[in-house]
Design an enzyme around this catalytic site. Structure first.
Site, PDB file in Angstrom:
ATOM      1  N   ARG A   1       0.855  -1.176   0.000  1.00  0.00           N
ATOM      2  CA  ARG A   1       0.000   0.000   0.000  1.00  0.00           C
ATOM      3  C   ARG A   1       0.898   1.235   0.000  1.00  0.00           C
ATOM      4  O   ARG A   1       2.022   1.193   0.501  1.00  0.00           O
ATOM      5  CB  ARG A   1      -0.920   0.011   1.227  1.00  0.00           C
ATOM      6  CG  ARG A   1      -1.869  -1.180   1.297  1.00  0.00           C
ATOM      7  CD  ARG A   1      -2.662  -1.164   2.606  1.00  0.00           C
ATOM      8  NE  ARG A   1      -3.572  -2.292   2.673  1.00  0.00           N
ATOM      9  CZ  ARG A   1      -3.247  -3.500   3.163  1.00  0.00           C
ATOM     10  NH1 ARG A   1      -2.013  -3.713   3.612  1.00  0.00           N
ATOM     11  NH2 ARG A   1      -4.124  -4.484   3.192  1.00  0.00           N
TER      12      ARG A   1
ATOM     13  N   LYS B   1      -1.794  -2.425   7.742  1.00  0.00           N
ATOM     14  CA  LYS B   1      -3.229  -2.350   8.017  1.00  0.00           C
ATOM     15  C   LYS B   1      -3.679  -3.486   8.926  1.00  0.00           C
ATOM     16  O   LYS B   1      -4.516  -3.300   9.805  1.00  0.00           O
ATOM     17  CB  LYS B   1      -4.002  -2.389   6.694  1.00  0.00           C
ATOM     18  CG  LYS B   1      -5.509  -2.240   6.840  1.00  0.00           C
ATOM     19  CD  LYS B   1      -6.171  -2.237   5.478  1.00  0.00           C
ATOM     20  CE  LYS B   1      -7.691  -2.111   5.604  1.00  0.00           C
ATOM     21  NZ  LYS B   1      -8.355  -2.101   4.282  1.00  0.00           N
TER      22      LYS B   1
ATOM     23  N   HIS C   1      -3.743   3.215  -5.032  1.00  0.00           N
ATOM     24  CA  HIS C   1      -4.037   1.801  -4.789  1.00  0.00           C
ATOM     25  C   HIS C   1      -3.970   0.982  -6.075  1.00  0.00           C
ATOM     26  O   HIS C   1      -3.832  -0.243  -6.032  1.00  0.00           O
ATOM     27  CB  HIS C   1      -5.410   1.645  -4.137  1.00  0.00           C
ATOM     28  CG  HIS C   1      -5.471   0.546  -3.120  1.00  0.00           C
ATOM     29  ND1 HIS C   1      -4.686   0.522  -1.986  1.00  0.00           N
ATOM     30  CD2 HIS C   1      -6.210  -0.597  -3.076  1.00  0.00           C
ATOM     31  CE1 HIS C   1      -4.945  -0.559  -1.285  1.00  0.00           C
ATOM     32  NE2 HIS C   1      -5.866  -1.266  -1.932  1.00  0.00           N
TER      33      HIS C   1
ATOM     34  N   ARG D   1      -0.927  -1.199  -6.256  1.00  0.00           N
ATOM     35  CA  ARG D   1      -1.055  -2.491  -5.560  1.00  0.00           C
ATOM     36  C   ARG D   1      -1.810  -3.481  -6.440  1.00  0.00           C
ATOM     37  O   ARG D   1      -1.412  -4.645  -6.571  1.00  0.00           O
ATOM     38  CB  ARG D   1      -1.778  -2.272  -4.228  1.00  0.00           C
ATOM     39  CG  ARG D   1      -2.016  -3.521  -3.365  1.00  0.00           C
ATOM     40  CD  ARG D   1      -2.546  -3.050  -2.018  1.00  0.00           C
ATOM     41  NE  ARG D   1      -3.100  -4.097  -1.191  1.00  0.00           N
ATOM     42  CZ  ARG D   1      -2.389  -4.849  -0.349  1.00  0.00           C
ATOM     43  NH1 ARG D   1      -1.087  -4.701  -0.268  1.00  0.00           N
ATOM     44  NH2 ARG D   1      -2.983  -5.758   0.404  1.00  0.00           N
TER      45      ARG D   1
ATOM     46  N   HIS E   1      -3.125 -10.181   3.058  1.00  0.00           N
ATOM     47  CA  HIS E   1      -4.555 -10.367   3.298  1.00  0.00           C
ATOM     48  C   HIS E   1      -4.771 -11.390   4.410  1.00  0.00           C
ATOM     49  O   HIS E   1      -4.098 -12.415   4.453  1.00  0.00           O
ATOM     50  CB  HIS E   1      -5.254 -10.851   2.023  1.00  0.00           C
ATOM     51  CG  HIS E   1      -5.320  -9.809   0.955  1.00  0.00           C
ATOM     52  ND1 HIS E   1      -5.434 -10.113  -0.389  1.00  0.00           N
ATOM     53  CD2 HIS E   1      -5.314  -8.443   1.026  1.00  0.00           C
ATOM     54  CE1 HIS E   1      -5.473  -8.989  -1.086  1.00  0.00           C
ATOM     55  NE2 HIS E   1      -5.405  -7.973  -0.263  1.00  0.00           N
TER      56      HIS E   1
ATOM     57  N   TYR F   1      -8.459 -11.412  -7.625  1.00  0.00           N
ATOM     58  CA  TYR F   1      -7.531 -11.354  -8.759  1.00  0.00           C
ATOM     59  C   TYR F   1      -7.490 -12.667  -9.548  1.00  0.00           C
ATOM     60  O   TYR F   1      -6.832 -12.738 -10.578  1.00  0.00           O
ATOM     61  CB  TYR F   1      -6.110 -11.051  -8.259  1.00  0.00           C
ATOM     62  CG  TYR F   1      -6.016  -9.759  -7.480  1.00  0.00           C
ATOM     63  CD1 TYR F   1      -5.986  -8.530  -8.127  1.00  0.00           C
ATOM     64  CD2 TYR F   1      -5.953  -9.767  -6.083  1.00  0.00           C
ATOM     65  CE1 TYR F   1      -5.901  -7.333  -7.406  1.00  0.00           C
ATOM     66  CE2 TYR F   1      -5.856  -8.583  -5.364  1.00  0.00           C
ATOM     67  CZ  TYR F   1      -5.837  -7.372  -6.030  1.00  0.00           C
ATOM     68  OH  TYR F   1      -5.751  -6.202  -5.329  1.00  0.00           O
TER      69      TYR F   1
END
Length: 327
Positions: free
Chosen positions: A198, A221, A273, A276, A299, A308
């Site tokens: 990020r 995050k 973003h 990314r 994640h 994706y």
């Protein structure tokens, strides 16, 4: 003294069913006062530890303050959450927290949705407000059910993830290298493209975060530290940059300006973003493993990373191979 009438017409109950245990309440009618007295006497006989619970009249703003003092202050985004919760309480006219109407909340949410606030933002706010009640109930600060427990989040429309082609990457870097006056933009962009980081994660990197061909991201995050290998060329470029210009400073505005000078057009909110998404998309298109990508991106579940998967070379090819034969 048991039950007496006050000057304003109300009735005051003051009883001591057992020595040392006293109950007081002011009621609107004598009948209500008599019922309270009878209830107290009977309950104390059955259970000496029983105590009538007073109605919780604390305002929503008070609960938000208690939540922050007891729990929210320890969250990485605690101050931001409290600010949003305070604004939400103000919009709802700061009701008694125990009497917060789900109907009133839903009505305010509709007005804001129609005013242009995104469904995702509104769902986040609902989660924050629910957490206030849940945390305080778990800590014993409140004794009633969460009044928003049955309010459903808004259904979100999945957005297409924007990513850059090789040609667009080259165009963006050309714009940065030739007309950008902030020296930190290029290395931050290269880090995002090479690791899927990020923007905020890349911008916070320090020279000590790069060692032996590996970048280590902290303060992420998810709150977890993750390390990603990088090329020797990128490592050398970063070391040289930090020696010449020092640690990264804010560069997002300069990046947006550089992007605006290109022919690239991205959906609102996906500017930085998209870097990314670009890493993840190229990774999958080149045959990368989804589980590996999950770890690289950080994640918490593979469900998010599966966004994706449609870009894999063999994605859904079984639909052709295993479907029914056509005449």
């Amino acid at each position: 003294m048991a039950i007496t009438q006050l000057a304003d017409g109300r009735w005051k109950v003051d009883i001591e069913p057992i020595k040392g245990t006293r109950y007081r309440r002011t009621c609107k009618t004598k009948a209500e006062a008599l019922r309270f007295e009878a209830t107290c006497r009977s309950k104390v006989i059955d259970n000496p530890d029983w105590s009538p619970r007073q109605a919780d009249s604390r305002k929503l703003s008070v609960l938000i303050s208690l939540w922050f003092d007891l729990h929210g202050h320890g969250l990485r985004d605690g101050l931001r959450r409290r600010s949003k919760l305070d604004l939400l309480a103000k919009r709802l006219h700061n009701p008694v927290a125990a009497k917060l109407s789900s109907h009133a909340y839903a009505a305010d949410r509709r007005v804001r949705l129609e005013g242009g606030v995104s469904a995702k933002t509104l769902n986040n706010e609902l989660g924050y407000l629910r957490a206030v009640y849940n945390e305080l109930r778990g800590l014993g600060v409140i004794a009633y059910e969460n009044p928003l427990a049955l309010v459903k989040p808004l259904r979100l429309q999945e957005r297409e993830l924007s990513w850059l082609t090789s040609e667009q990457i080259a165009e963006l870097l050309e714009s940065i290298r030739t007309r950008c006056d902030n020296p930190h933009v290029e290395p931050i962009v290269l880090i995002c493209l090479a690791t899927g980081a990020r923007w905020s994660e890349a911008e916070k990197l320090k020279p000590t975060s790069v060692r032996k061909g590996v970048i280590t991201f902290s303060g992420t995050k998810s709150g977890k530290v993750r390390s990603i290998p990088i090329s020797a060329e990128l490592e050398a470029k970063l070391i040289k940059h930090w020696k010449q210009y020092g640690q990264f400073t804010s560069a997002i505005t300069a990046f947006r300006r550089a992007l605006a000078r290109t022919s690239i057009r991205l959906p609102k909110g996906q500017a930085a973003h998209a870097l990314r998404h670009t890493f993840a998309s190229h990774f999958v298109q080149n045959g990368g493993n989804i589980l590996t990508l999950q770890k690289i991106l950080g994640h918490s579940t593979v469900v998010v990373t599966m966004r994706y998967s449609h870009q894999a070379p063999d994605h859904l090819q079984d639909a052709i191979l295993l479907g029914p034969p056509l005449p």
